[in-house]
Design a protein around this motif. Structure first.
Motif, PDB file in Angstrom:
ATOM      1  N   THR A  72      40.984  47.660  52.145  1.00  0.00           N
ATOM      2  CA  THR A  72      40.460  46.361  51.729  1.00  0.00           C
ATOM      3  C   THR A  72      38.956  46.415  51.463  1.00  0.00           C
ATOM      4  OG1 THR A  72      40.163  45.716  54.040  1.00  0.00           O
ATOM      5  CG2 THR A  72      42.230  45.069  52.960  1.00  0.00           C
ATOM      6  N   HIS A  73      38.289  47.462  51.938  1.00  0.00           N
ATOM      7  CA  HIS A  73      36.838  47.616  51.747  1.00  0.00           C
ATOM      8  C   HIS A  73      36.512  48.784  50.818  1.00  0.00           C
ATOM      9  CE1 HIS A  73      36.172  44.681  54.877  1.00  0.00           C
ATOM     10  NE2 HIS A  73      36.941  45.372  55.685  1.00  0.00           N
ATOM     11  N   ARG A  74      37.463  49.169  50.001  1.00  0.00           N
ATOM     12  CA  ARG A  74      37.264  50.318  49.114  1.00  0.00           C
ATOM     13  C   ARG A  74      36.066  50.092  48.198  1.00  0.00           C
ATOM     14  NH1 ARG A  74      40.607  54.618  46.725  1.00  0.00           N
ATOM     15  NH2 ARG A  74      39.712  55.122  44.713  1.00  0.00           N
ATOM     16  N   LEU A  75      35.249  51.127  48.101  1.00  0.00           N
ATOM     17  CA  LEU A  75      34.114  51.067  47.196  1.00  0.00           C
ATOM     18  C   LEU A  75      34.606  51.144  45.760  1.00  0.00           C
ATOM     19  CD1 LEU A  75      31.643  53.459  49.009  1.00  0.00           C
ATOM     20  CD2 LEU A  75      31.613  50.976  49.001  1.00  0.00           C
ATOM     21  N   ASP A  76      33.797  50.684  44.843  1.00  0.00           N
ATOM     22  CA  ASP A  76      34.147  50.841  43.442  1.00  0.00           C
ATOM     23  C   ASP A  76      32.907  51.289  42.684  1.00  0.00           C
ATOM     24  OD1 ASP A  76      32.688  48.540  43.478  1.00  0.00           O
ATOM     25  OD2 ASP A  76      34.093  47.344  42.328  1.00  0.00           O
ATOM     26  N   GLY A  77      33.118  51.551  41.434  1.00  0.00           N
ATOM     27  CA  GLY A  77      32.008  51.971  40.597  1.00  0.00           C
ATOM     28  C   GLY A  77      31.471  53.329  40.999  1.00  0.00           C
ATOM     29  N   ILE A  78      30.221  53.477  40.752  1.00  0.00           N
ATOM     30  CA  ILE A  78      29.566  54.756  41.009  1.00  0.00           C
ATOM     31  C   ILE A  78      29.498  55.063  42.501  1.00  0.00           C
ATOM     32  CG2 ILE A  78      27.208  53.876  41.098  1.00  0.00           C
ATOM     33  CD1 ILE A  78      28.303  57.023  39.226  1.00  0.00           C
ATOM     34  N   TRP A  79      29.572  54.021  43.353  1.00  0.00           N
ATOM     35  CA  TRP A  79      29.494  54.228  44.795  1.00  0.00           C
ATOM     36  C   TRP A  79      30.688  55.022  45.318  1.00  0.00           C
ATOM     37  CZ3 TRP A  79      24.870  53.823  46.338  1.00  0.00           C
ATOM     38  CH2 TRP A  79      24.015  52.906  45.756  1.00  0.00           C
ATOM     39  N   LEU A  80      31.855  54.776  44.774  1.00  0.00           N
ATOM     40  CA  LEU A  80      33.037  55.540  45.176  1.00  0.00           C
ATOM     41  C   LEU A  80      32.874  57.005  44.802  1.00  0.00           C
ATOM     42  CD1 LEU A  80      35.920  55.723  46.280  1.00  0.00           C
ATOM     43  CD2 LEU A  80      36.733  55.123  43.999  1.00  0.00           C
ATOM     44  N   LEU A  81      32.424  57.243  43.588  1.00  0.00           N
ATOM     45  CA  LEU A  81      32.215  58.615  43.151  1.00  0.00           C
ATOM     46  C   LEU A  81      31.148  59.300  43.998  1.00  0.00           C
ATOM     47  CD1 LEU A  81      33.010  60.737  41.037  1.00  0.00           C
ATOM     48  CD2 LEU A  81      31.185  59.828  39.595  1.00  0.00           C
ATOM     49  N   LEU A  82      30.073  58.597  44.308  1.00  0.00           N
ATOM     50  CA  LEU A  82      28.989  59.184  45.101  1.00  0.00           C
ATOM     51  C   LEU A  82      29.415  59.510  46.527  1.00  0.00           C
ATOM     52  CD1 LEU A  82      25.855  57.180  43.936  1.00  0.00           C
ATOM     53  CD2 LEU A  82      26.433  59.557  43.449  1.00  0.00           C
ATOM     54  N   ILE A  83      30.180  58.641  47.162  1.00  0.00           N
ATOM     55  CA  ILE A  83      30.588  58.928  48.537  1.00  0.00           C
ATOM     56  C   ILE A  83      31.560  60.100  48.576  1.00  0.00           C
ATOM     57  CG2 ILE A  83      32.513  57.338  48.808  1.00  0.00           C
ATOM     58  CD1 ILE A  83      31.272  56.747  51.627  1.00  0.00           C
ATOM     59  N   LYS A  84      32.431  60.196  47.564  1.00  0.00           N
ATOM     60  CA  LYS A  84      33.323  61.360  47.505  1.00  0.00           C
ATOM     61  C   LYS A  84      32.518  62.642  47.294  1.00  0.00           C
ATOM     62  CE  LYS A  84      37.631  59.235  46.076  1.00  0.00           C
ATOM     63  NZ  LYS A  84      38.779  59.334  45.179  1.00  0.00           N
ATOM     64  N   CYS A  85      31.551  62.587  46.409  1.00  0.00           N
ATOM     65  CA  CYS A  85      30.699  63.758  46.181  1.00  0.00           C
ATOM     66  C   CYS A  85      29.933  64.128  47.447  1.00  0.00           C
ATOM     67  CB  CYS A  85      29.721  63.501  45.037  1.00  0.00           C
ATOM     68  SG  CYS A  85      30.485  63.491  43.417  1.00  0.00           S
TER      69      CYS A  85
END
Length: 161
Positions: A72-85
């Motif tokens: 329910t608190h999943r990041l989106d946009g560039i933030w999701l990509l950055l946290i995975k990186c």
């Protein structure tokens, strides 16, 4: 499903499904590597045990809150990509710190391959909406020839048959 796609000649679907498998293997490998790194630190036995348990547990919590598809608190946009990186970069650093250079380079390459394929197939959560994908990537659905052949990369439900 996979065999049906292969018989039809839909190799891009096979690659997309394989990328989902690669994502799962990278995530499970990251947990194992963090635990292994923690248990093999050059420190007191108690510290090794605590770090060996808490490092993978911290990744599980962070991933579960901000990266899991059903969170329910999943990041989106560039933030999701950055946290995975960031998470995968930490895991790669752990491999380098253990002097496992070949494994670190291989893991890093597989992460880059996975994230690149995810961007291409638009399977990251924030790219599934057409307007968002145009905003971030500046392309339309018509620019992908495979999509014009009748397969939509925009919905995971396409694999339901």
């Amino acid at each position: 499903m996979i065999f049906k796609c292969w018989i039809k000649g839909d190799k891009m679907t096979i690659i997309k499904i394989a990328n989902y498998g690669l994502a799962f293997l990278l995530e499970m490998s990251a947990l194992f590597i963090l635990g292994y790194w923690g248990f093999h630190l050059q420190a007191d036995k108690t510290i090794r045990i605590v770090v060996g348990i808490l490092a993978p547990l911290a990744m599980i919590v962070i991933w579960g809150i901000w990266c899991a598809p059903t969170s329910t608190h999943r990041l989106d946009g560039i933030w999701l990509l950055l946290i995975k990186c960031l998470i995968f970069a930490i895991v790669t650093y752990c491999l380098f710190s253990m002097k496992l250079t070949a494994f670190a380079v291989t893991f890093g390459f597989l992460v880059i391959l996975h994230l690149g394929l995810s961007l291409y197939f638009k399977t990251l959560w924030w790219l599934q909406n057409e307007s968002q994908s145009q905003k971030y990537l500046g392309s339309s659905r018509d620019s992908f020839p495979v999509i014009s052949q009748g397969f939509s990369f925009w919905k995971l439900t396409d694999f339901a048959s």
